[in-house]
Design an enzyme around this catalytic site. Structure first.
Site, PDB file in Angstrom:
ATOM      1  N   CYS A 178       0.831  -1.208   0.000  1.00 56.32           N
ATOM      2  CA  CYS A 178       0.000   0.000   0.000  1.00 56.32           C
ATOM      3  C   CYS A 178       0.867   1.261   0.000  1.00 56.32           C
ATOM      4  CB  CYS A 178      -0.989  -0.036   1.166  1.00 56.32           C
ATOM      5  SG  CYS A 178      -2.326   1.154   1.006  1.00 56.32           S
ATOM      6  N   HIS A 207      -4.009  -4.943   0.032  1.00 54.61           N
ATOM      7  CA  HIS A 207      -3.558  -5.460   1.319  1.00 54.61           C
ATOM      8  C   HIS A 207      -3.636  -6.986   1.326  1.00 54.61           C
ATOM      9  CE1 HIS A 207      -3.098  -1.704   3.548  1.00 54.61           C
ATOM     10  NE2 HIS A 207      -4.053  -1.260   2.750  1.00 54.61           N
ATOM     11  N   GLU A 262      -2.532  -8.924   3.446  1.00 58.86           N
ATOM     12  CA  GLU A 262      -2.780  -9.376   4.831  1.00 58.86           C
ATOM     13  C   GLU A 262      -4.265  -9.333   5.187  1.00 58.86           C
ATOM     14  OE1 GLU A 262      -1.640  -6.482   3.944  1.00 58.86           O
ATOM     15  OE2 GLU A 262      -2.178  -4.876   5.335  1.00 58.86           O
TER      16      GLU A 262
END
Lengths: 195, 250
Positions: free
Chosen positions: A77, A177, A179
Protein backbone atom coordinates in the site's frame (compact mmCIF):
# COMPACT_ATOMS: atom_id res chain seq x y z
CA UNK A 1 13.73 -18.10 7.76
CA UNK A 2 14.13 -14.59 9.17
CA UNK A 3 11.41 -12.17 8.12
CA UNK A 4 11.82 -8.53 9.09
CA UNK A 5 8.90 -6.13 9.12
CA UNK A 6 10.19 -2.59 9.01
CA UNK A 7 9.05 -0.82 12.14
CA UNK A 8 7.81 2.74 11.82
CA UNK A 9 4.51 4.49 12.36
CA UNK A 10 2.63 2.40 9.80
CA UNK A 11 -0.91 1.47 10.71
CA UNK A 12 -0.91 -2.12 9.51
CA UNK A 13 2.16 -3.60 11.19
CA UNK A 14 -0.05 -5.65 13.51
CA UNK A 15 -2.18 -7.03 10.67
CA UNK A 16 0.89 -8.01 8.63
CA UNK A 17 2.43 -9.65 11.69
CA UNK A 18 -0.72 -11.68 12.31
CA UNK A 19 -0.95 -12.69 8.66
CA UNK A 20 2.57 -14.15 8.94
CA UNK A 21 1.76 -15.81 12.26
CA UNK A 22 -1.24 -17.51 10.63
CA UNK A 23 1.36 -19.07 8.32
CA UNK A 24 3.39 -20.22 11.31
CA UNK A 25 6.07 -17.54 10.93
CA UNK A 26 7.25 -15.29 13.74
CA UNK A 27 8.46 -12.07 12.09
CA UNK A 28 10.87 -9.59 13.66
CA UNK A 29 9.46 -6.07 13.81
CA UNK A 30 12.47 -3.81 13.76
CA UNK A 31 14.11 -0.59 12.60
CA UNK A 32 17.60 -1.94 13.34
CA UNK A 33 19.72 -1.68 10.17
CA UNK A 34 21.77 -4.80 10.96
CA UNK A 35 18.76 -6.99 11.60
CA UNK A 36 17.04 -5.70 8.45
CA UNK A 37 20.17 -6.27 6.37
CA UNK A 38 20.52 -9.84 7.62
CA UNK A 39 16.87 -10.84 7.19
CA UNK A 40 15.96 -13.31 4.44
CA UNK A 41 12.93 -11.26 3.44
CA UNK A 42 11.85 -7.73 4.30
CA UNK A 43 8.30 -6.42 4.43
CA UNK A 44 7.70 -2.67 4.25
CA UNK A 45 4.08 -2.05 5.30
CA UNK A 46 2.31 1.25 5.12
CA UNK A 47 -0.94 2.93 5.98
CA UNK A 48 -1.25 6.66 6.50
CA UNK A 49 -0.30 9.92 4.82
CA UNK A 50 2.65 10.07 2.39
CA UNK A 51 4.53 13.26 3.28
CA UNK A 52 4.59 12.72 7.05
CA UNK A 53 5.50 9.06 6.60
CA UNK A 54 8.35 9.92 4.20
CA UNK A 55 9.56 12.55 6.66
CA UNK A 56 9.71 9.83 9.31
CA UNK A 57 11.69 7.53 7.02
CA UNK A 58 14.16 10.33 6.31
CA UNK A 59 14.65 11.03 10.00
CA UNK A 60 15.50 7.39 10.70
CA UNK A 61 17.48 7.13 7.41
CA UNK A 62 15.38 4.08 6.50
CA UNK A 63 14.85 5.84 3.16
CA UNK A 64 18.55 5.33 2.46
CA UNK A 65 18.69 1.76 3.72
CA UNK A 66 15.69 0.30 1.88
CA UNK A 67 16.93 0.94 -1.72
CA UNK A 68 20.23 -0.80 -0.87
CA UNK A 69 18.65 -4.05 0.31
CA UNK A 70 19.59 -7.16 -1.66
CA UNK A 71 17.02 -9.70 -0.43
CA UNK A 72 13.38 -9.75 -1.61
CA UNK A 73 11.52 -6.69 -0.27
CA UNK A 74 7.72 -6.34 -0.34
CA UNK A 75 6.14 -2.90 -0.04
CA UNK A 76 2.44 -2.85 0.82
CA UNK A 77 0.00 0.00 0.00
CA UNK A 78 1.65 3.27 1.09
CA UNK A 79 4.89 1.31 1.44
CA UNK A 80 4.71 0.52 -2.27
CA UNK A 81 3.84 4.13 -3.14
CA UNK A 82 6.83 5.48 -1.23
CA UNK A 83 9.08 3.13 -3.22
CA UNK A 84 8.00 5.07 -6.36
CA UNK A 85 9.61 8.29 -7.65
CA UNK A 86 7.05 10.82 -6.53
CA UNK A 87 3.51 10.98 -5.12
CA UNK A 88 0.97 13.76 -5.48
CA UNK A 89 -0.02 13.18 -1.85
CA UNK A 90 1.65 16.09 -0.08
CA UNK A 91 3.83 16.55 -3.23
CA UNK A 92 6.28 14.00 -1.81
CA UNK A 93 9.44 12.55 -3.34
CA UNK A 94 9.71 8.81 -2.73
CA UNK A 95 12.66 6.44 -2.77
CA UNK A 96 12.63 6.03 -6.55
CA UNK A 97 13.01 2.25 -6.55
CA UNK A 98 10.13 1.99 -9.00
CA UNK A 99 10.38 4.35 -11.95
CA UNK A 100 6.77 5.55 -11.64
CA UNK A 101 4.71 8.41 -10.30
CA UNK A 102 1.75 8.17 -7.93
CA UNK A 103 -1.32 10.28 -8.69
CA UNK A 104 -4.65 11.08 -7.06
CA UNK A 105 -7.84 9.40 -8.24
CA UNK A 106 -10.43 11.84 -9.55
CA UNK A 107 -13.85 11.13 -8.03
CA UNK A 108 -16.95 11.31 -10.23
CA UNK A 109 -20.64 10.53 -9.91
CA UNK A 110 -19.82 6.98 -10.94
CA UNK A 111 -16.63 6.45 -8.95
CA UNK A 112 -16.20 7.23 -5.27
CA UNK A 113 -12.77 7.93 -3.78
CA UNK A 114 -11.10 6.23 -1.89
CA UNK A 115 -11.13 3.11 -4.07
CA UNK A 116 -12.36 0.88 -1.28
CA UNK A 117 -13.21 -2.80 -1.41
CA UNK A 118 -12.44 -5.96 -3.36
CA UNK A 119 -11.17 -5.71 -6.92
CA UNK A 120 -9.46 -7.98 -9.42
CA UNK A 121 -5.78 -8.02 -10.24
CA UNK A 122 -4.51 -9.04 -13.68
CA UNK A 123 -0.93 -10.18 -13.21
CA UNK A 124 1.36 -9.48 -16.17
CA UNK A 125 4.46 -11.27 -14.99
CA UNK A 126 5.13 -11.99 -11.38
CA UNK A 127 6.07 -14.91 -9.20
CA UNK A 128 3.92 -13.34 -6.49
CA UNK A 129 0.77 -14.51 -8.29
CA UNK A 130 1.78 -18.14 -8.86
CA UNK A 131 -1.13 -20.44 -8.07
CA UNK A 132 -3.61 -17.58 -7.68
CA UNK A 133 -6.46 -18.05 -10.18
CA UNK A 134 -7.06 -15.25 -12.68
CA UNK A 135 -9.72 -12.75 -11.59
CA UNK A 136 -9.00 -13.37 -7.92
CA UNK A 137 -9.96 -10.51 -5.64
CA UNK A 138 -7.81 -8.47 -3.31
CA UNK A 139 -8.77 -5.80 -0.79
CA UNK A 140 -7.92 -2.20 -1.71
CA UNK A 141 -8.25 1.05 0.17
CA UNK A 142 -6.43 4.03 -1.34
CA UNK A 143 -6.97 7.45 -2.92
CA UNK A 144 -3.68 7.57 -4.85
CA UNK A 145 -2.51 5.13 -7.52
CA UNK A 146 0.72 4.24 -9.31
CA UNK A 147 0.67 4.78 -13.07
CA UNK A 148 1.31 1.92 -15.44
CA UNK A 149 4.94 1.67 -16.51
CA UNK A 150 8.02 -0.40 -16.94
CA UNK A 151 7.83 -1.91 -13.43
CA UNK A 152 4.16 -2.90 -13.60
CA UNK A 153 3.61 -6.58 -12.77
CA UNK A 154 -0.14 -6.48 -12.16
CA UNK A 155 -2.95 -4.13 -13.14
CA UNK A 156 -6.41 -3.28 -11.78
CA UNK A 157 -9.24 -1.19 -13.25
CA UNK A 158 -10.73 1.64 -11.26
CA UNK A 159 -11.56 4.89 -13.06
CA UNK A 160 -8.60 3.86 -15.28
CA UNK A 161 -6.17 0.94 -15.28
CA UNK A 162 -3.40 1.38 -12.70
CA UNK A 163 -0.48 -0.60 -11.29
CA UNK A 164 -1.70 -2.85 -8.49
CA UNK A 165 1.59 -4.76 -8.39
CA UNK A 166 5.13 -3.65 -9.20
CA UNK A 167 8.50 -5.31 -9.47
CA UNK A 168 12.04 -4.14 -10.07
CA UNK A 169 14.72 -6.75 -9.39
CA UNK A 170 14.42 -7.88 -5.77
CA UNK A 171 11.84 -5.17 -4.99
CA UNK A 172 8.14 -6.01 -5.04
CA UNK A 173 5.18 -3.79 -4.32
CA UNK A 174 1.43 -4.32 -4.03
CA UNK A 175 -1.20 -1.60 -3.77
CA UNK A 176 -3.76 -3.91 -2.12
CA UNK A 177 -3.56 -5.46 1.32
CA UNK A 178 -2.58 -9.14 1.03
CA UNK A 179 -2.78 -9.38 4.83
CA UNK A 180 -6.52 -8.60 4.57
CA UNK A 181 -7.30 -10.41 1.33
CA UNK A 182 -8.44 -13.79 2.65
CA UNK A 183 -7.20 -16.85 0.72
CA UNK A 184 -5.68 -15.02 -2.30
CA UNK A 185 -3.73 -12.75 0.01
CA UNK A 186 -2.41 -15.68 1.98
CA UNK A 187 -1.13 -17.40 -1.18
CA UNK A 188 0.54 -14.18 -2.30
CA UNK A 189 2.36 -13.86 1.03
CA UNK A 190 3.42 -17.52 0.83
CA UNK A 191 4.73 -16.88 -2.70
CA UNK A 192 6.76 -13.93 -1.44
CA UNK A 193 8.23 -16.04 1.35
CA UNK A 194 9.25 -18.68 -1.22
CA UNK A 195 11.19 -16.21 -3.43
CA UNK B 1 -14.14 -4.10 -11.49
CA UNK B 2 -14.76 -3.03 -7.92
CA UNK B 3 -17.28 -5.34 -6.24
CA UNK B 4 -20.27 -4.50 -4.06
CA UNK B 5 -19.64 -5.21 -0.39
CA UNK B 6 -21.80 -7.20 2.05
CA UNK B 7 -21.00 -6.30 5.65
CA UNK B 8 -22.39 -8.08 8.72
CA UNK B 9 -22.50 -5.91 11.84
CA UNK B 10 -21.98 -7.40 15.30
CA UNK B 11 -23.01 -5.57 18.48
CA UNK B 12 -20.68 -6.48 21.31
CA UNK B 13 -21.63 -6.28 24.99
CA UNK B 14 -19.08 -7.33 27.60
CA UNK B 15 -17.28 -9.45 25.03
CA UNK B 16 -20.28 -11.26 23.54
CA UNK B 17 -22.31 -10.65 20.39
CA UNK B 18 -25.79 -9.50 21.37
CA UNK B 19 -28.99 -8.59 19.67
CA UNK B 20 -31.48 -6.35 21.39
CA UNK B 21 -34.32 -4.01 20.80
CA UNK B 22 -33.29 -0.40 21.40
CA UNK B 23 -30.40 -1.51 23.60
CA UNK B 24 -32.67 -3.31 26.06
CA UNK B 25 -33.62 -6.97 26.32
CA UNK B 26 -30.20 -8.01 25.07
CA UNK B 27 -30.05 -11.56 23.77
CA UNK B 28 -26.86 -13.50 23.36
CA UNK B 29 -26.20 -14.09 19.66
CA UNK B 30 -22.86 -15.88 19.97
CA UNK B 31 -19.10 -15.67 20.16
CA UNK B 32 -17.81 -12.62 18.22
CA UNK B 33 -14.70 -14.30 16.81
CA UNK B 34 -16.40 -17.55 15.83
CA UNK B 35 -19.19 -15.56 14.17
CA UNK B 36 -16.77 -13.26 12.35
CA UNK B 37 -14.72 -16.21 11.12
CA UNK B 38 -17.87 -17.93 9.91
CA UNK B 39 -19.00 -14.81 8.03
CA UNK B 40 -15.55 -14.37 6.48
CA UNK B 41 -15.57 -17.99 5.32
CA UNK B 42 -19.05 -17.51 3.83
CA UNK B 43 -17.82 -14.56 1.77
CA UNK B 44 -18.50 -11.47 3.90
CA UNK B 45 -16.44 -8.62 2.44
CA UNK B 46 -15.81 -6.78 5.70
CA UNK B 47 -17.02 -6.91 9.29
CA UNK B 48 -18.19 -4.21 11.70
CA UNK B 49 -17.95 -4.68 15.48
CA UNK B 50 -19.72 -2.12 17.66
CA UNK B 51 -19.02 -2.09 21.38
CA UNK B 52 -22.16 -1.28 23.35
CA UNK B 53 -20.64 -2.08 26.74
CA UNK B 54 -21.38 0.56 29.30
CA UNK B 55 -18.55 -0.24 31.73
CA UNK B 56 -14.78 0.25 31.73
CA UNK B 57 -14.33 -3.50 32.15
CA UNK B 58 -16.49 -4.03 29.09
CA UNK B 59 -14.40 -1.60 27.10
CA UNK B 60 -11.15 -3.30 28.09
CA UNK B 61 -12.63 -6.63 27.11
CA UNK B 62 -13.45 -5.10 23.74
CA UNK B 63 -9.89 -3.88 23.17
CA UNK B 64 -8.63 -7.39 23.87
CA UNK B 65 -11.27 -8.75 21.51
CA UNK B 66 -10.07 -6.44 18.71
CA UNK B 67 -6.61 -7.97 19.03
CA UNK B 68 -8.09 -11.48 18.86
CA UNK B 69 -10.16 -10.60 15.78
CA UNK B 70 -7.06 -9.24 14.01
CA UNK B 71 -5.24 -12.43 14.89
CA UNK B 72 -7.92 -14.80 13.62
CA UNK B 73 -9.68 -13.07 10.75
CA UNK B 74 -8.14 -12.27 7.35
CA UNK B 75 -10.65 -9.73 6.01
CA UNK B 76 -10.90 -6.03 6.99
CA UNK B 77 -12.90 -5.01 10.02
CA UNK B 78 -14.17 -1.75 11.48
CA UNK B 79 -14.71 -1.12 15.18
CA UNK B 80 -16.69 1.54 17.00
CA UNK B 81 -18.86 2.44 19.94
CA UNK B 82 -18.21 5.31 22.32
CA UNK B 83 -14.98 6.52 20.70
CA UNK B 84 -14.56 10.18 21.62
CA UNK B 85 -10.83 10.82 21.58
CA UNK B 86 -7.82 10.35 19.38
CA UNK B 87 -6.08 8.20 22.02
CA UNK B 88 -8.78 5.55 21.84
CA UNK B 89 -8.46 5.49 18.05
CA UNK B 90 -4.74 4.86 18.44
CA UNK B 91 -5.39 1.99 20.87
CA UNK B 92 -7.93 0.33 18.57
CA UNK B 93 -5.83 0.67 15.41
CA UNK B 94 -2.75 -0.57 17.25
CA UNK B 95 -4.75 -3.57 18.42
CA UNK B 96 -5.28 -4.41 14.75
CA UNK B 97 -8.55 -2.76 13.67
CA UNK B 98 -8.48 -1.56 10.05
CA UNK B 99 -10.99 1.23 10.49
CA UNK B 100 -12.81 2.90 13.35
CA UNK B 101 -16.26 4.46 13.30
CA UNK B 102 -17.53 7.45 15.24
CA UNK B 103 -21.03 8.87 15.48
CA UNK B 104 -22.26 10.97 18.45
CA UNK B 105 -18.78 12.25 19.30
CA UNK B 106 -18.34 13.60 15.75
CA UNK B 107 -21.61 15.55 16.01
CA UNK B 108 -20.61 16.90 19.40
CA UNK B 109 -17.09 17.84 18.29
CA UNK B 110 -16.67 17.80 14.49
CA UNK B 111 -12.95 18.64 14.88
CA UNK B 112 -12.50 15.05 16.00
CA UNK B 113 -12.98 14.05 12.35
CA UNK B 114 -10.16 16.36 11.18
CA UNK B 115 -7.88 15.19 13.97
CA UNK B 116 -8.36 11.49 13.34
CA UNK B 117 -8.02 11.90 9.56
CA UNK B 118 -4.85 13.94 9.94
CA UNK B 119 -3.20 11.57 12.37
CA UNK B 120 -4.23 8.19 11.00
CA UNK B 121 -5.46 8.89 7.46
CA UNK B 122 -8.96 9.12 5.98
CA UNK B 123 -8.89 5.46 4.96
CA UNK B 124 -9.42 4.34 8.57
CA UNK B 125 -12.26 6.73 9.46
CA UNK B 126 -15.90 5.79 8.98
CA UNK B 127 -18.39 8.39 10.19
CA UNK B 128 -21.74 6.84 11.07
CA UNK B 129 -24.88 8.92 10.69
CA UNK B 130 -28.29 7.90 12.06
CA UNK B 131 -31.17 9.90 10.63
CA UNK B 132 -34.95 9.98 10.59
CA UNK B 133 -37.27 11.71 8.14
CA UNK B 134 -39.21 14.42 10.01
CA UNK B 135 -41.09 17.35 8.45
CA UNK B 136 -39.58 16.81 4.98
CA UNK B 137 -36.03 16.68 6.28
CA UNK B 138 -33.66 13.90 7.30
CA UNK B 139 -32.78 14.85 10.89
CA UNK B 140 -29.60 13.48 12.43
CA UNK B 141 -29.85 11.64 15.75
CA UNK B 142 -27.12 10.66 18.20
CA UNK B 143 -26.76 8.38 21.23
CA UNK B 144 -28.10 5.29 19.52
CA UNK B 145 -31.00 7.18 18.02
CA UNK B 146 -32.22 8.62 21.29
CA UNK B 147 -31.18 12.24 20.84
CA UNK B 148 -32.41 14.57 18.10
CA UNK B 149 -29.82 17.08 16.87
CA UNK B 150 -29.97 20.29 14.86
CA UNK B 151 -28.15 18.67 11.99
CA UNK B 152 -29.63 17.59 8.72
CA UNK B 153 -28.34 14.47 6.90
CA UNK B 154 -27.08 15.94 3.63
CA UNK B 155 -25.34 19.02 4.99
CA UNK B 156 -23.79 16.98 7.81
CA UNK B 157 -22.60 14.30 5.37
CA UNK B 158 -20.97 16.97 3.20
CA UNK B 159 -19.25 18.48 6.22
CA UNK B 160 -18.05 15.03 7.29
CA UNK B 161 -16.53 14.53 3.84
CA UNK B 162 -14.88 17.95 3.81
CA UNK B 163 -13.38 17.32 7.24
CA UNK B 164 -11.64 14.18 6.03
CA UNK B 165 -13.78 11.09 6.65
CA UNK B 166 -13.02 8.17 4.35
CA UNK B 167 -16.44 6.56 4.36
CA UNK B 168 -20.00 7.18 5.59
CA UNK B 169 -22.23 4.60 7.27
CA UNK B 170 -25.81 5.84 6.94
CA UNK B 171 -28.58 4.21 8.94
CA UNK B 172 -32.15 5.20 8.21
CA UNK B 173 -33.95 4.92 11.55
CA UNK B 174 -37.23 4.81 9.64
CA UNK B 175 -36.15 1.64 7.89
CA UNK B 176 -34.05 0.02 10.62
CA UNK B 177 -35.72 -3.08 12.01
CA UNK B 178 -38.62 -2.97 9.54
CA UNK B 179 -37.13 -5.51 7.12
CA UNK B 180 -38.96 -3.62 4.40
CA UNK B 181 -35.97 -2.58 2.28
CA UNK B 182 -33.27 0.11 2.31
CA UNK B 183 -33.94 3.88 2.18
CA UNK B 184 -33.37 3.94 -1.58
CA UNK B 185 -34.28 7.57 -2.28
CA UNK B 186 -32.29 9.01 0.61
CA UNK B 187 -29.28 6.89 -0.31
CA UNK B 188 -29.46 7.98 -3.94
CA UNK B 189 -29.54 11.62 -2.90
CA UNK B 190 -26.77 11.10 -0.35
CA UNK B 191 -24.43 9.65 -2.97
CA UNK B 192 -25.07 12.73 -5.13
CA UNK B 193 -24.03 14.95 -2.24
CA UNK B 194 -20.79 13.16 -1.30
CA UNK B 195 -18.24 11.32 -3.39
CA UNK B 196 -17.13 9.09 -0.51
CA UNK B 197 -18.04 5.41 -0.36
CA UNK B 198 -21.33 4.97 1.53
CA UNK B 199 -22.43 1.92 3.51
CA UNK B 200 -26.22 1.55 3.51
CA UNK B 201 -27.79 0.33 6.74
CA UNK B 202 -31.34 -0.25 7.93
CA UNK B 203 -34.18 -2.17 6.34
CA UNK B 204 -32.63 -5.31 4.89
CA UNK B 205 -35.08 -8.20 5.21
CA UNK B 206 -34.97 -10.04 1.90
CA UNK B 207 -32.32 -10.79 -0.68
CA UNK B 208 -34.19 -8.64 -3.19
CA UNK B 209 -33.63 -5.62 -0.94
CA UNK B 210 -29.90 -5.86 -1.59
CA UNK B 211 -30.61 -6.21 -5.31
CA UNK B 212 -32.78 -3.08 -5.20
CA UNK B 213 -30.06 -1.15 -3.39
CA UNK B 214 -27.35 -2.15 -5.84
CA UNK B 215 -29.42 -1.68 -8.99
CA UNK B 216 -31.34 1.47 -8.06
CA UNK B 217 -28.50 3.41 -6.41
CA UNK B 218 -24.75 3.68 -7.03
CA UNK B 219 -24.16 2.60 -3.39
CA UNK B 220 -21.31 0.18 -3.01
CA UNK B 221 -21.84 -1.49 0.36
CA UNK B 222 -24.68 -2.84 2.50
CA UNK B 223 -24.69 -3.57 6.20
CA UNK B 224 -27.07 -5.80 8.16
CA UNK B 225 -27.14 -7.64 11.46
CA UNK B 226 -29.97 -9.88 12.58
CA UNK B 227 -30.77 -11.41 9.20
CA UNK B 228 -27.24 -12.78 9.21
CA UNK B 229 -27.01 -13.65 12.91
CA UNK B 230 -30.14 -15.76 12.86
CA UNK B 231 -29.27 -17.21 9.48
CA UNK B 232 -32.42 -15.85 7.87
CA UNK B 233 -30.23 -14.96 4.90
CA UNK B 234 -26.97 -16.92 4.75
CA UNK B 235 -24.29 -14.69 3.21
CA UNK B 236 -23.31 -17.33 0.70
CA UNK B 237 -26.89 -17.56 -0.61
CA UNK B 238 -27.14 -13.79 -0.79
CA UNK B 239 -23.97 -13.53 -2.84
CA UNK B 240 -25.05 -16.30 -5.19
CA UNK B 241 -28.40 -14.57 -5.62
CA UNK B 242 -26.79 -11.21 -6.42
CA UNK B 243 -24.37 -12.85 -8.83
CA UNK B 244 -27.31 -14.35 -10.73
CA UNK B 245 -28.76 -10.84 -10.97
CA UNK B 246 -25.51 -9.69 -12.62
CA UNK B 247 -24.50 -7.53 -9.70
CA UNK B 248 -20.70 -7.37 -9.34
CA UNK B 249 -19.97 -9.53 -6.30
CA UNK B 250 -16.78 -11.17 -5.11
Amino acid sequence: MKIAIIKYAAGNVRSVTYALKRLGIEPIITDDFNIINQADKVIFPGVGEASSTMELLRKTKLDQLIPTLKQPVLGICLGMQLMCKHTEEGNTDGMGIFDLNVKKFKASSEFTVPHMGWNEVTPTQSLLFTGIPNNSHFYFVHSYYAEIGINTSGTTEYIQPFSSALQSGNFYGVQFHPEKSAQSGQILIENFLKL
Amino acid sequence: MLKKRIIPCLDIHEGRTVKGVQFVQLQDAGDPIAMGAKYAAEGADELVYLDISATIEGRNTFLHLVDQIAKEIDIPFTVGGGINQVGTVYDLLSAGADKITINSSAVKDPNLIDNIAKQFGSQCLVVAIDAKYIDSDWKVFTHGGRQLTEKSLYTWAKEVEDRGAGEILFTSMDHDGTKGGFAINALKKLQEVVSLPIIASGGAGKMSHFEDLFTQTPINAALAASIFHYNEIPIQNLKEYLQLKNIPIR
